[in-house]
Design a protein around this motif. Structure first.
Motif, short mmCIF file in Angstrom:
data_model
loop_
_atom_site.label_atom_id
_atom_site.label_comp_id
_atom_site.label_asym_id
_atom_site.label_seq_id
_atom_site.Cartn_x
_atom_site.Cartn_y
_atom_site.Cartn_z
N SER A 507 0.84 -1.19 0.00
CA SER A 507 0.00 0.00 0.00
C SER A 507 0.88 1.25 0.00
CB SER A 507 -0.91 0.01 1.22
OG SER A 507 -0.16 0.05 2.41
N VAL A 508 0.23 2.39 -0.19
CA VAL A 508 0.95 3.66 -0.21
C VAL A 508 0.45 4.52 0.95
CG1 VAL A 508 1.38 5.78 -1.51
CG2 VAL A 508 1.28 3.58 -2.69
N ARG A 509 1.38 5.14 1.65
CA ARG A 509 1.00 6.01 2.77
C ARG A 509 1.67 7.37 2.60
NH1 ARG A 509 4.59 2.93 7.42
NH2 ARG A 509 6.65 3.63 6.68
N PRO A 510 1.09 8.39 3.17
CA PRO A 510 1.73 9.71 3.08
C PRO A 510 3.00 9.76 3.92
CG PRO A 510 -0.23 9.79 4.48
CD PRO A 510 -0.21 8.43 3.86
N ARG A 511 3.96 10.47 3.42
CA ARG A 511 5.21 10.70 4.16
C ARG A 511 5.11 12.10 4.76
NH1 ARG A 511 9.89 12.79 2.15
NH2 ARG A 511 9.10 12.48 0.02
N LEU A 512 5.09 12.16 6.09
CA LEU A 512 4.80 13.41 6.78
C LEU A 512 6.06 14.09 7.30
CD1 LEU A 512 1.66 12.32 8.84
CD2 LEU A 512 1.74 13.35 6.56
N GLY A 513 5.99 15.41 7.37
CA GLY A 513 7.07 16.19 7.95
C GLY A 513 7.01 16.18 9.46
N PRO A 514 7.87 16.95 10.12
CA PRO A 514 7.89 16.98 11.59
C PRO A 514 6.52 17.37 12.14
CG PRO A 514 9.78 18.13 10.67
CD PRO A 514 8.88 17.83 9.52
N PRO A 515 6.15 16.79 13.28
CA PRO A 515 4.84 17.11 13.86
C PRO A 515 4.81 18.55 14.36
CG PRO A 515 6.14 15.79 15.38
CD PRO A 515 6.91 15.83 14.10
N PRO A 516 3.62 19.10 14.55
CA PRO A 516 3.50 20.46 15.08
C PRO A 516 4.07 20.55 16.49
CG PRO A 516 1.41 19.69 14.17
CD PRO A 516 2.30 18.51 14.24
N THR A 517 4.35 21.76 16.90
CA THR A 517 4.85 21.99 18.26
C THR A 517 3.74 21.72 19.27
OG1 THR A 517 4.21 24.32 18.26
CG2 THR A 517 6.40 23.77 17.40
N THR A 518 4.12 21.57 20.52
CA THR A 518 3.14 21.39 21.59
C THR A 518 2.15 22.55 21.62
OG1 THR A 518 4.77 20.18 22.90
CG2 THR A 518 2.86 21.05 24.08
N GLU A 519 2.66 23.74 21.38
CA GLU A 519 1.80 24.93 21.36
C GLU A 519 0.76 24.85 20.24
OE1 GLU A 519 2.53 29.78 21.32
OE2 GLU A 519 4.07 28.44 20.51
N GLU A 520 1.19 24.43 19.05
CA GLU A 520 0.27 24.31 17.93
C GLU A 520 -0.75 23.21 18.17
OE1 GLU A 520 2.32 25.23 13.81
OE2 GLU A 520 3.66 24.02 15.06
N LEU A 521 -0.31 22.10 18.75
CA LEU A 521 -1.23 21.00 19.05
C LEU A 521 -2.30 21.42 20.05
CD1 LEU A 521 1.23 17.97 19.26
CD2 LEU A 521 -0.49 18.39 17.48
#
Length: 649
Positions: A507-521
């Motif tokens: 299957s194919v999955r998205p390749r994601l960049g770094p997660p958001p900061t705690t503040e953004e989350l």
């Protein structure tokens, strides 16, 4: 020390209605009475009901209390009803009132904390309904305990509001001193001034009254349509809940009153458009549409609609590469966009891997002439067959992976589905169109895209139909500020989509960049919670059954007002709220900053050049928010600098 006794007002302190105003209760009642053959004209009844209540008050001199029977005695004369007809109409009003009430979560929570601490509780209400009407309402909302007393003005012939005489009845009945009674209520005169005049301690709780943004929404709704007007209660009910996320109350109240109705309005518009066009699937593009996707899914489930809502990971980083074509005028524009320090290799990295760049460098194919602009260097490099062949190979691989990913999600271009995004140029839709056309040997697909707004659409792609929720005139007038608020509120809980990759199972999955900061989350969690709370309240209101075009403009009004007419309190509620303004790398900045010397210089320059307000971008991208966050002198000067002749607006 003897514990105090806590008394609570009932309406808009512990209970509130689904109706926007008491007059809307009468509109609802008129509709019911018309269906029962007791009326022939609903408009006349609403006026007559109001006048009957005024006459009942005049008959007791406004210093005593009235009961619902007094009102209907006067109303029966006006409507030429028999005694039986008046009694029947009165029972319908009582039934509507009983069915319409909902608990005020914040007020009930405070009451239960006092009760859990062992305090004595009672209820004190200025109301024409009787005690035996109010008690079932309070018990139905799991508020009233059997041993607790309810004091209603209609039973005692005395009110809180008139001269506070109802408090005297409470004190005598309970046998307590004045200083031991602590009263909570929403009405400043009845529950604060008159309580204080009688020596009773007070707590003002006006939260259940319509706030500024709910009143704006009400003004945008049909005056005599009580169902449509009931939507203002959704934000009231949502903001009166206690959020689970750690968010200050003013911020929570503002989110529930502005972005939450806006998202619900956009979701309802999308659902309406899908039904009108016979679509079976909406694909919500990451990351701006993650919260909208969740709200739309919630509404679709609640309404029982056969509409599939799918979250689709896509971004400029992952779709512009598959959409690369031989149209260098178009492609060089996005390759060169926001590249710093005249670095054509950084631009080319959007197309090629580091290994490919190093190989081309070793062959001397990526030379840069002294003083050569990035765009010119890219144009020269891409004119070399070896460079273009390398690009074609990597672009082809990216297209194949994108096509496989879309197939997994059952994406079928042009056949019963549409893309959903925030806006503002439709870039992703154009990129996908180019990528799919390349895979189909140039055959242009037919793609439909829905957007919050569209602005500065430089080019139109054949086969790309774009439709916006907000009129282009509204988006153009709001400009950067609207984009800032939408993108500052609608963030996701994952990093940007960099591309796609195959997994071990094929299957194919998205390749994601770094997660958001705690503040953004934390910010995303607060917005998500407010929007979902709003949606769940909305589906319980009569307004949800109405055509979406009756509601959507009113639901958008509060956020547009926040964009252009924020108060200092609004700016304070969003103090510290951060937005990512970067492209390839995260770049967080405050959504609104106090005006600096640089900002004042920009405003002065814009005044001299007659720059439209929508095109002014300060260090805090929410223009009016930055002004509202500043001191009074700066607010006055900046507001003067923003004034424009009508012809230039």
């Amino acid at each position: 020390m003897t514990r105090p006794t806590y008394s609570f007002d009932v309406f808009d302190t512990l209970l509130t209605r689904i109706h926007a105003t008491p007059e809307d209760v009468h509109l609802h009642l008129a509709e019911v009475l018309l269906g029962r053959g007791l009326l022939t004209d609903t408009t006349i009844f609403v006026v007559a009901r109001r006048q009957a209540e005024h006459r009942a008050w005049r008959s007791v001199g406004y210093h005593r209390a009235i009961a619902i029977e007094d009102i209907y005695l006067h109303l029966a004369n006006t409507m030429a009803w028999s005694e039986g007809q008046a009694a029947q109409a009165m029972q319908h009003e009582i039934a509507i009132e009983s069915a319409a009430v909902r608990p005020v979560a914040s007020g009930v929570g405070q009451l239960r904390r006092h009760r859990a601490a062992g305090a004595r509780i009672c209820y004190v209400s200025d109301m024409h309904l009787r005690e035996h009407h109010l008690c079932p309402m309070l018990k139905g909302a799991s508020i009233l305990d059997d041993h607790e007393k309810v004091f209603v003005s209609s039973e005692f012939g005395a009110t809180k509001r008139g001269a506070g005489r109802l408090y005297e009845h409470v004190l005598r009945d309970l046998g307590i001193s004045r200083w031991r009674l602590v009263h909570s209520g929403d009405d400043f005169r009845a529950d604060v001034l008159m309580a204080a005049a009688r020596g009773v301690r007070w707590r003002h709780r006006p939260q259940a009254r319509l706030n500024r943004y709910e009143s704006m929404m009400l003004d945008a709704l049909p005056q005599h349509d009580w169902r449509a007007r009931s939507i203002v209660s959704a934000s009231k009910f949502a903001r009166l809940e206690t959020p689970t996320s750690a968010i200050p109350e003013p911020t929570w109240q503002l989110l529930c009153s502005t972005i939450a109705p806006f998202v619900a309005g956009y979701a309802l518009w999308l659902i309406g458009e899908a039904q009108r066009r016979g679509l079976d699937t909406l694909f919500f593009l990451a990351r701006d549409m993650q919260i909208v996707h969740e709200v739309a899914s919630e509404l679709v489930r609640a309404l029982g609609l056969p509409l599939r809502c799918v979250y689709l990971n896509g971004s400029r980083a992952s779709w512009q590469k598959p959409g690369f074509s031989a149209d260098l005028n178009y492609d060089l524009t996005w390759l060169n966009d926001q590249v710093k320090d005249n670095d054509p290799r950084a631009a080319l990295r959007r197309l090629l891997s580091n290994d490919s760049l190093e190989a081309l460098d070793r062959d001397g194919l990526l030379d840069q002439r002294a003083g050569e602009a990035t765009r010119d260097a890219l144009s020269r490099w891409l004119g070399r067959p070896a460079v273009l062949a390398c690009v074609d190979m990597e672009v082809g691989q990216a297209r194949t992976l994108l096509e496989m990913y879309l197939a997994q999600l059952r994406f079928n271009d042009g056949d019963g589905c549409a893309l959903v995004d925030a806006g503002w140029r439709g870039t992703l839709q154009k990129c996908l169109s180019r990528a799919l056309a390349a895979q189909a040997d140039g055959a242009k697909p037919s793609l439909l895209g829905f957007y919050i707004g569209l602005r500065h659409r430089v080019s139109l792609e054949p086969g790309c139909e774009m439709q916006a929720f907000l009129p282009e005139s509204v988006v153009s007038q709001s400009g950067y500020a609207l984009v800032t608020l939408v993108e500052g509120f609608l963030t996701a809980d994952h990093g940007t989509t960099l591309g796609y990759e195959c997994t071990a199972d094929g299957s194919v999955r998205p390749r994601l960049g770094p997660p958001p900061t705690t503040e953004e989350l934390s910010q995303a969690s607060a917005v998500r919670e407010s929007c979902l709370a709003y949606a769940r309240k909305l589906v319980d209101l009569p307004a949800i059954a109405l055509p979406t075009n009756t509601l959507t403009s009113a639901l958008a009004a509060p956020l547009l007002a926040l964009c252009s007419q924020p108060t200092p309190a609004d700016a304070a509620a969003l103090r510290g709220w951060r937005i990512d303004v970067g492209r390839d790398e995260p770049q967080l900045t405050s959504i609104a900053r106090r005006l600096s010397a640089v900002d004042m210089a920009k405003l002065l320059q814009s005044k001299l050049r007659s720059t439209p307000e929508a095109d002014i971008y300060l260090t805090g991208p929410w223009l009016r928010g930055s002004i509202a966050a500043s001191s009074m002198p700066l607010r006055a000067v900046s507001s003067w600098l923003l004034r424009r002749p009508r012809s230039s607006r």
